[in-house]
Design an enzyme around this catalytic site. Structure first.
Site, PDB file in Angstrom:
ATOM      1  N   ASP A 189       0.862  -1.166   0.000  1.00 32.12           N
ATOM      2  CA  ASP A 189       0.000   0.000   0.000  1.00 32.12           C
ATOM      3  C   ASP A 189       0.914   1.237   0.000  1.00 32.12           C
ATOM      4  OD1 ASP A 189      -2.447   1.535   0.743  1.00 32.12           O
ATOM      5  OD2 ASP A 189      -1.393   1.728   2.652  1.00 32.12           O
ATOM      6  N   ARG A 214     -14.029   7.773  -2.936  1.00 34.59           N
ATOM      7  CA  ARG A 214     -12.855   8.665  -2.998  1.00 34.59           C
ATOM      8  C   ARG A 214     -13.256  10.143  -2.983  1.00 34.59           C
ATOM      9  NH1 ARG A 214     -10.913   5.881  -7.582  1.00 34.59           N
ATOM     10  NH2 ARG A 214      -9.869   3.944  -7.052  1.00 34.59           N
ATOM     11  N   MET A 215     -14.378  10.443  -2.331  1.00 38.36           N
ATOM     12  CA  MET A 215     -14.837  11.834  -2.246  1.00 38.36           C
ATOM     13  C   MET A 215     -15.406  12.070  -0.861  1.00 38.36           C
ATOM     14  SD  MET A 215     -16.724  13.256  -5.640  1.00 38.36           S
ATOM     15  CE  MET A 215     -18.093  12.144  -5.514  1.00 38.36           C
ATOM     16  N   SER A 216     -15.471  13.342  -0.485  1.00 40.24           N
ATOM     17  CA  SER A 216     -16.192  13.711   0.723  1.00 40.24           C
ATOM     18  C   SER A 216     -16.779  15.092   0.467  1.00 40.24           C
ATOM     19  CB  SER A 216     -15.235  13.735   1.922  1.00 40.24           C
ATOM     20  OG  SER A 216     -14.140  14.589   1.659  1.00 40.24           O
ATOM     21  N   ASP A 257      -7.133  -1.954   3.425  1.00 43.00           N
ATOM     22  CA  ASP A 257      -6.177  -2.995   3.033  1.00 43.00           C
ATOM     23  C   ASP A 257      -6.543  -4.343   3.651  1.00 43.00           C
ATOM     24  OD1 ASP A 257      -4.526  -1.117   1.690  1.00 43.00           O
ATOM     25  OD2 ASP A 257      -3.597  -0.578   3.589  1.00 43.00           O
TER      26      ASP A 257
END
Ligand SMILES: Nc1ncnc2c1ncn2[C@@H]1O[C@H](COP(=O)(O)OP(=O)(O)OP(=O)(O)O)[C@@H](O)[C@H]1O
Ligand SMILES: [K+]
Ligand SMILES: [Mg+2]
Length: 701
Positions: free
Chosen positions: A330, A401-403, A541
């Site tokens: 990662d 993948r947004m806020s 992960d």
């Protein structure tokens, strides 16, 4: 043109995760040599305790030796008590050496366990009971001993206090002294929201105040697991070990039948053998060397990992480490330090910098991730903080993948470019080219750009920066030399991924990966017949860490990651896999070498003893008595003595492991067959002849 309107603080680098060699010097536990005097002394005592047949029954080869020793003891004692006959020195000596054989094997296992047991004792002292301040639903505080905590309790821990149990930080940020667990004395940062939220019971808060939600029952904490692990009480045989044990048990059974069948034949030829001789012969022929050292080899392998600050929850993973060919890593928090912080705001063309600042702030007000908080810090100015009554907050997730925030009249989002591009699809809009140029520039420097959008209007970009842990490149080169391909997988965009991949020196990378993608990539590699290792720190992960053959969680990571993996690296060093691979390889090769030696040895002993036994009935067998052994009795006694001493002589090799050279598997195999196979065939002839010489010269039997 874009202008930078603000520059945030330089990312402060938390001290954790320094990769490299330091591990050994700052181990939390007192490290001593595996052959420490105190350990040897205690092991000698334990060798006797391990004679308990209930324990020994788990090892069929040694159990047979013990049964044989009991049998010969009974016969010898009967002889001694029988006033009519001479005391039988031969029987007495054989009996003694049979007991030594079992004791030596027990001793090897006890020495292997010794260092871990000493360390477990130290850890137990760390596990002190503390008073926890549990916060109720109404905000009231109730004091309760740490042993009475239950999962879900929220405890308030202030500077100077010991964290009462394992859990996740749900509020606040603090520096924590984790030296009790990791041996690293520099404080680490623990905060809510991100991948650095996990705290361990028994560690101490140094500054500030945090609220910890308990995730482990008392008695099942990380420290408890660590104690069980170093002590070896949780150890289970690996599939390879079980297969080998079955083979050894099978060989033992075959030789047992062969010896039983020998007697009628011996009687027929007028040379009936005594029970003592038959037992001695059996013990010499069964694979006592590997049978006696097998568990010690496995325990010593686990112990070597602990010495390098790696806690392996399963022996199977240690073995897989020796064979793995791909390492997936990662990015954030594993290759980099993981404190991605906002360092700049870049308004889009024609957008008022104040408008971008406000939107960035609004979209981060309820964003509990470290990234979100750093944006509030960078853009926040309480005087201009806009009202958010009636607003709906949209939390960050690894898959969107947004806020952002939904206000009465407008919706604001911030996130990865591709995610924002999808958001704009609903308005049939695109990210303007000049904004794309900005994101590319940030990415190419290894930063993470977050695009800020208000409904259909792109307002600009927030730049997040993170720092690559030092020393990665050299270590990845070492992995390459071991034949291991390194692949970085990240949720970040391809450009950032490329820049970080180049800086860290990994072979390949996969960008814009969701947790499912990470797991799918591992499955794919595994289907190609590869054993895959994965290192990661985040909750996202966790599925991949669970799927990997070797899943190494960073100690700085979340509880979910630490639970999903089968190893935890206390140093949070993603390149620790080098040591894991070496120790795994060493374990497999050591076991193979000693098995080869043991079986070759037994074959040679067969030729040494059989002629000696039947020499009276068949004098022509003397030609087969290549070693010119003195008498049947001294030949058999010598073989038994040699058999026992072989175990002692090989204890250092079993515990330290064979010397590891960089070589292909077939080279290693060839060399092993040569050294340990031939060596195993030849040494008994030399050893038994020498012992026979001593015995006959001293006129012992
Ligand atoms: N608080 C946030 N708000 C909006 N978007 C974010 C936020 N944090 C991260 N992102 C975006 O989401 C992407 C994925 O982030 P995430 O932390 O899940 O990555 P990851 O899968 O853990 O990969 P890695 O840890 O290797 O970077 C980031 O690259 C960034 O573009
Ligand atoms: K043997
Ligand atoms: Mg991550």
């Amino acid at each position: 043109m874009t202008t930078t309107i603000a520059t945030g603080p330089e990312p402060t680098r938390p001290p954790e995760g320094q990769p490299g060699s330091g591990a050994r010097d700052r181990h939390p536990l007192p490290t001593r040599s595996i052959f420490d005097r105190a350990i040897l002394g205690r092991a000698a005592g334990e060798a006797f305790a391990k004679l308990d047949p209930r324990t020994l029954a788990r090892n069929p080869v040694m159990f047979v030796v013990e049964v044989g020793a009991v049998l010969t003891t009974v016969l010898w004692v009967r002889d001694v008590l029988d006033a009519g006959s001479e005391p039988n020195t031969f029987a007495g000596l054989v009996t003694a050496w049979l007991w030594f054989t079992v004791l030596f094997a027990n001793f090897a296992e006890a020495v292997a366990e010794g260092r871990g047991k000493a360390q477990a004792a130290t850890l137990r002292r760390t596990r002190s009971e503390t008073m926890a301040r549990v916060r109720g639903a109404d905000g009231t505080i109730e004091e309760r001993p740490s042993t009475a905590l239950v999962v879900g309790d929220e405890c308030v821990v202030t500077a100077g206090e010991v964290i009462p149990g394992d859990g996740d930080v749900v509020e606040g940020i603090a520096t924590v002294d984790e030296s009790a667990i990791t041996g690293e004395s520099a404080p680490v940062i623990r905060e809510s929201g991100g991948d650095r939220s996990a705290v361990t019971g028994g560690t101490r808060v140094l500054s500030d105040e945090i609220v910890v939600r308990i995730t482990a029952e008392p008695g099942a904490t990380f420290l408890d697991r660590m104690i069980a692990l170093v002590e070896g009480s949780a150890r289970q045989k690996t599939p390879n070990e079980i297969a080998l044990s079955i083979l050894l048990a099978g060989l033992t059974l075959i030789f047992l039948l062969a010896i039983v069948a020998l007697q009628p034949f011996a009687i027929y030829s007028g040379d009936e053998q005594t029970l003592i001789v038959l037992v001695a012969l059996l013990v010499c022929l069964i694979p006592t060397t590997i049978g006696g050292l097998l568990s010690a080899i496995g325990i010593a392998g686990m112990d070597r990992l602990v010495q390098r600050n790696v806690l392996a929850m399963s022996g199977r993973a240690v073995e897989a480490g020796g064979d793995c060919s791909t390492l997936l890593l990662d990015k954030t928090g594993t290759i980099t330090f993981g404190n991605r912080r906002a360092t700049g705001l870049h308004p889009a063309h024609g957008v008022d910098p104040a408008r971008l600042r406000e939107a960035a702030l609004l979209s981060s007000l309820a964003d509990e991730t470290p990234e979100g908080r750093s944006i509030v810090e960078l853009a926040g100015d309480d005087a201009t903080r806009p009202g958010t009554t009636g607003a709906d907050f949209v939390e960050f997730s690894a898959s969107t993948r947004m806020s952002g925030i939904d206000l009465a009249d407008r919706s604001i989002r911030k996130g990865a470019s591709d995610a924002v591009a999808r958001w704009l699809d609903q308005y049939e809009q695109r990210i303007p080219d000049e904004v794309v140029t900005t994101t590319s520039r940030i990415s190419d420097d290894g930063g993470t750009p977050l695009v800020v959008v208000e409904d259909a209007t792109v307002l600009g970009v927030v730049a997040l920066t993170d720092v690559v842990k030092p020393g990665m490149r050299e270590r990845f080169e070492e992995l390459r030399a071991l034949g291991i391909r390194t692949v970085m997988i990240t949720g970040d965009n391809p450009r950032t991924a490329k820049a970080i991949a180049a800086e860290a020196g990994v072979d390949d990378f996969l960008a814009e990966a969701t947790p499912e993608d990470k797991m799918a990539l591992i499955r794919e590699e595994q289907q190609g017949g590869n054993l895959v290792a994965m290192t990661g720190d985040g909750t996202n992960d966790a599925p991949a860490l669970a799927q990997a053959d070797v899943g190494v969680a960073m100690n700085t990571g979340t509880q979910a990651a630490k639970e999903a993996g089968n190893m935890v690296d206390l140093d949070s060093d993603p390149t620790k896999l080098i040591e894991i691979v070496q120790i795994g390889k060493q374990l497999l090769i050591t076991r193979g070498a000693l098995t080869t030696f043991s079986i070759a040895n037994d074959v040679a002993k067969y030729f040494a003893i059989i002629p000696a036994m039947f020499i009276v009935a068949y004098p022509q067998l003397d030609e087969l008595n290549v070693m010119g052994l003195d008498s049947p009795e001294s030949a058999i006694l010598s073989a038994v003595v040699f058999n026992a001493l072989a175990i002692v002589a090989l204890i250092p090799l079993a515990l330290r492991g064979v010397h590891l050279q960089a070589a292909t598997a077939s080279e290693v195999l060839r060399r092993n067959l040569l050294i340990y196979g031939l060596g195993g065939l030849v040494t008994p002839f030399i050893g038994i002849t020498l012992i026979d010489l001593v015995i006959s010269t001293l006129g012992i039997v």
